[in-house]
Design a protein around this motif. Structure first.
Motif, PDB file in Angstrom:
ATOM      1  N   HIS A   8       0.820  -1.207   0.000  1.00  0.00           N
ATOM      2  CA  HIS A   8       0.000   0.000   0.000  1.00  0.00           C
ATOM      3  C   HIS A   8       0.859   1.264   0.000  1.00  0.00           C
ATOM      4  O   HIS A   8       0.390   2.314  -0.382  1.00  0.00           O
ATOM      5  N   LEU A  11       1.885   2.067  -3.915  1.00  0.00           N
ATOM      6  CA  LEU A  11       0.835   2.283  -4.909  1.00  0.00           C
ATOM      7  C   LEU A  11       1.161   3.469  -5.790  1.00  0.00           C
ATOM      8  O   LEU A  11       1.781   4.427  -5.332  1.00  0.00           O
ATOM      9  N   PRO A  12       0.774   3.523  -7.031  1.00  0.00           N
ATOM     10  CA  PRO A  12       0.094   2.439  -7.728  1.00  0.00           C
ATOM     11  C   PRO A  12       1.064   1.327  -8.097  1.00  0.00           C
ATOM     12  O   PRO A  12       2.238   1.575  -8.351  1.00  0.00           O
ATOM     13  N   LEU A  13       0.545   0.118  -8.110  1.00  0.00           N
ATOM     14  CA  LEU A  13       1.368  -1.041  -8.417  1.00  0.00           C
ATOM     15  C   LEU A  13       1.592  -1.135  -9.921  1.00  0.00           C
ATOM     16  O   LEU A  13       0.716  -0.806 -10.715  1.00  0.00           O
ATOM     17  N   PRO A  15       2.254  -2.965 -13.632  1.00  0.00           N
ATOM     18  CA  PRO A  15       1.531  -4.029 -14.325  1.00  0.00           C
ATOM     19  C   PRO A  15       2.097  -5.417 -14.028  1.00  0.00           C
ATOM     20  O   PRO A  15       1.348  -6.383 -13.940  1.00  0.00           O
ATOM     21  N   ILE A  17       3.472  -6.488 -11.222  1.00  0.00           N
ATOM     22  CA  ILE A  17       3.014  -6.907  -9.898  1.00  0.00           C
ATOM     23  C   ILE A  17       1.531  -7.248  -9.941  1.00  0.00           C
ATOM     24  O   ILE A  17       1.102  -8.266  -9.384  1.00  0.00           O
ATOM     25  N   ASN A  18       0.749  -6.438 -10.610  1.00  0.00           N
ATOM     26  CA  ASN A  18      -0.685  -6.736 -10.737  1.00  0.00           C
ATOM     27  C   ASN A  18      -0.915  -8.082 -11.405  1.00  0.00           C
ATOM     28  O   ASN A  18      -1.758  -8.863 -10.973  1.00  0.00           O
ATOM     29  N   LYS A  19      -0.144  -8.371 -12.458  1.00  0.00           N
ATOM     30  CA  LYS A  19      -0.286  -9.656 -13.154  1.00  0.00           C
ATOM     31  C   LYS A  19       0.125 -10.805 -12.251  1.00  0.00           C
ATOM     32  O   LYS A  19      -0.549 -11.833 -12.191  1.00  0.00           O
ATOM     33  N   VAL A  21       0.033 -10.922  -8.969  1.00  0.00           N
ATOM     34  CA  VAL A  21      -0.996 -11.097  -7.941  1.00  0.00           C
ATOM     35  C   VAL A  21      -2.218 -11.791  -8.534  1.00  0.00           C
ATOM     36  O   VAL A  21      -2.767 -12.722  -7.935  1.00  0.00           O
ATOM     37  N   THR A  22      -2.630 -11.376  -9.703  1.00  0.00           N
ATOM     38  CA  THR A  22      -3.783 -11.994 -10.364  1.00  0.00           C
ATOM     39  C   THR A  22      -3.515 -13.460 -10.680  1.00  0.00           C
ATOM     40  O   THR A  22      -4.372 -14.324 -10.452  1.00  0.00           O
ATOM     41  N   ASP A  25      -3.522 -15.486  -7.408  1.00  0.00           N
ATOM     42  CA  ASP A  25      -4.890 -15.651  -6.932  1.00  0.00           C
ATOM     43  C   ASP A  25      -5.631 -16.706  -7.751  1.00  0.00           C
ATOM     44  O   ASP A  25      -6.327 -17.568  -7.205  1.00  0.00           O
TER      45      ASP A  25
END
Length: 63
Positions: A8, A11-13, A15, A17-19, A21-22, A25
């Motif tokens: 947190h 942020l912003p994270l 791409p 890191i977002n990938k 995490v996705t 998950d």
């Protein structure tokens, strides 16, 4: 715990890191679904996930 990154604060994270995490998950959800389909008791699934969470936390804090 200087090697721990608080997401947190970053942020912003990005791409990547977002990938990651996705993907993580999604893989966890698929593994849980497969375990349920194989008939593993829900309590066993939860306890395995909880154990891995504890192990990873211990690695992170101890390293």
């Amino acid at each position: 715990m200087t090697n721990v990154t608080r997401l947190h604060h970053a942020l912003p994270l990005g791409p990547a890191i977002n990938k990651a995490v996705t993907d993580l998950d999604s893989a966890i959800a698929k593994a849980i679904d497969a375990a349920k389909a194989a008939g593993l008791p829900q309590g066993l699934i939860v306890s395995l996930l909880h154990g891995h969470a504890h192990a990873e936390t211990a690695k992170m804090v101890g390293a």
